[in-house]
Design a protein around this motif. Structure first.
Motif, PDB file in Angstrom:
ATOM      1  N   ALA A  47       1.047  -1.251  -0.051  1.00 24.12           N
ATOM      2  CA  ALA A  47      -0.183  -0.091   0.040  1.00 24.12           C
ATOM      3  C   ALA A  47       0.880   1.246   0.008  1.00 24.12           C
ATOM      4  N   GLU A  48       1.890   1.439   0.794  1.00 24.33           N
ATOM      5  CA  GLU A  48       2.907   2.294   0.712  1.00 24.33           C
ATOM      6  C   GLU A  48       3.434   2.494  -0.573  1.00 24.33           C
ATOM      7  N   ALA A  49       3.898   1.637  -1.136  1.00 22.33           N
ATOM      8  CA  ALA A  49       4.619   1.568  -2.517  1.00 22.33           C
ATOM      9  C   ALA A  49       3.503   2.218  -3.587  1.00 22.33           C
ATOM     10  N   GLY A  56       1.590   0.064 -12.294  1.00 20.91           N
ATOM     11  CA  GLY A  56       1.210  -1.217 -12.439  1.00 20.91           C
ATOM     12  C   GLY A  56       1.849  -1.980 -11.304  1.00 20.91           C
ATOM     13  N   PRO A  57       1.373  -3.444 -11.062  1.00 21.87           N
ATOM     14  CA  PRO A  57       1.651  -4.295 -10.051  1.00 21.87           C
ATOM     15  C   PRO A  57       3.283  -4.574  -9.800  1.00 21.87           C
ATOM     16  N   MET A  58       3.884  -4.775 -11.078  1.00 20.94           N
ATOM     17  CA  MET A  58       5.240  -4.939 -11.065  1.00 20.94           C
ATOM     18  C   MET A  58       5.986  -3.748 -10.644  1.00 20.94           C
ATOM     19  N   SER A  59       5.652  -2.647 -11.068  1.00 19.46           N
ATOM     20  CA  SER A  59       6.439  -1.205 -10.566  1.00 19.46           C
ATOM     21  C   SER A  59       6.151  -1.100  -8.977  1.00 19.46           C
ATOM     22  N   VAL A  60       4.966  -1.496  -8.644  1.00 18.25           N
ATOM     23  CA  VAL A  60       4.657  -1.378  -6.980  1.00 18.25           C
ATOM     24  C   VAL A  60       5.604  -2.281  -6.361  1.00 18.25           C
ATOM     25  N   LEU A  61       5.447  -3.627  -6.898  1.00 20.18           N
ATOM     26  CA  LEU A  61       6.538  -4.657  -6.009  1.00 20.18           C
ATOM     27  C   LEU A  61       7.687  -4.202  -6.179  1.00 20.18           C
ATOM     28  N   ARG A  62       8.450  -3.882  -7.381  1.00 20.11           N
ATOM     29  CA  ARG A  62       9.816  -3.248  -7.354  1.00 20.11           C
ATOM     30  C   ARG A  62      10.218  -2.209  -6.307  1.00 20.11           C
ATOM     31  N   HIS A  63       9.242  -1.225  -6.301  1.00 21.20           N
ATOM     32  CA  HIS A  63       9.398  -0.002  -5.529  1.00 21.20           C
ATOM     33  C   HIS A  63       9.240  -0.467  -3.890  1.00 21.20           C
ATOM     34  N   ALA A  64       8.317  -1.394  -3.632  1.00 24.49           N
ATOM     35  CA  ALA A  64       8.376  -1.771  -2.230  1.00 24.49           C
ATOM     36  C   ALA A  64       9.602  -2.671  -1.862  1.00 24.49           C
TER      37      ALA A  64
END
Length: 196
Positions: A49-51, A60-68
């Motif tokens: 959620a923070e990402a 997108g979901p991959m960007s959020v995952l990578r950022h987190a």
């Protein structure tokens, strides 16, 4: 049975020192592995959620995952490893810094090294001038990168060779060939068949 205390530089003292140093290194390795294991754990809902909040609703979901995962990283790039500093501080109590020891070797003349060797070493193991010189050169080579960086390697990209240019014209059966500015005559394959 002897009641004498072991001498300070004896085998028992060295073995104890080696065991203590090995324990310190093993502890440091274990702690660093534990610090990095949390990077493999799945993301929590809060981290995701923070990402998502940092990147915005269109991410997108991959960007959020990578950022987190990037936010979860341990030490920042360039920060010193605390365990390495602790080990250096511990080991430095037993002798001089290796760089200082090497600089002392570089600063001592060959004659002084030979004179000290005559005083301390048995006749068969005394240092020669060549050995003293080689020791100073090795120490200087070891310390050189700390004083002078490597220079960039220059590359010569010049192309050399023979340039072949074929010129067609003039006589029908012959073609002119230019090799490095010299014009020659080349016979085509048909002229050999006709016996020319």
């Amino acid at each position: 049975m002897s009641t004498d205390a072991p001498e300070p530089g004896g085998k028992a003292a060295l073995a104890a020192l080696a065991a203590e140093t090995k324990a310190l290194v093993d502890d440091a390795a274990t702690e660093e592995q534990e610090e990095q294991l949390h990077l493999l754990e799945p993301l929590t809902a809060e981290e995701a959620a923070e990402a998502q909040e940092d990147l915005g609703p269109c991410a997108g979901p991959m960007s959020v995952l990578r950022h987190a995962r990037e936010k979860r990283k341990g030490r920042k790039p360039g920060s010193k490893n605390r365990r390495t500093d602790d080990t250096v501080n511990y080991l430095s109590q037993f002798g001089p810094d290796p760089g200082v020891a090497l600089m002392r070797i570089i600063g001592e003349s060959e004659d002084a090294m030979i004179a000290r060797s005559r005083q301390l070493d048995p006749p068969k193991k005394r240092m020669s001038y060549a050995e003293a010189r080689a020791m100073r050169i090795r120490a200087a080579e070891t310390m050189m990168p700390y004083f002078h960086g490597k220079k960039p390697v220059s590359v010569d990209a010049t192309v050399r060779g023979i340039m072949l240019v074929e010129e067609v014209g003039g006589h029908r059966d012959q073609a002119g060939v230019t090799i490095d500015g010299i014009v020659g005559v080349a016979m085509d394959d048909d002229s050999e068949d006709r016996g020319e």
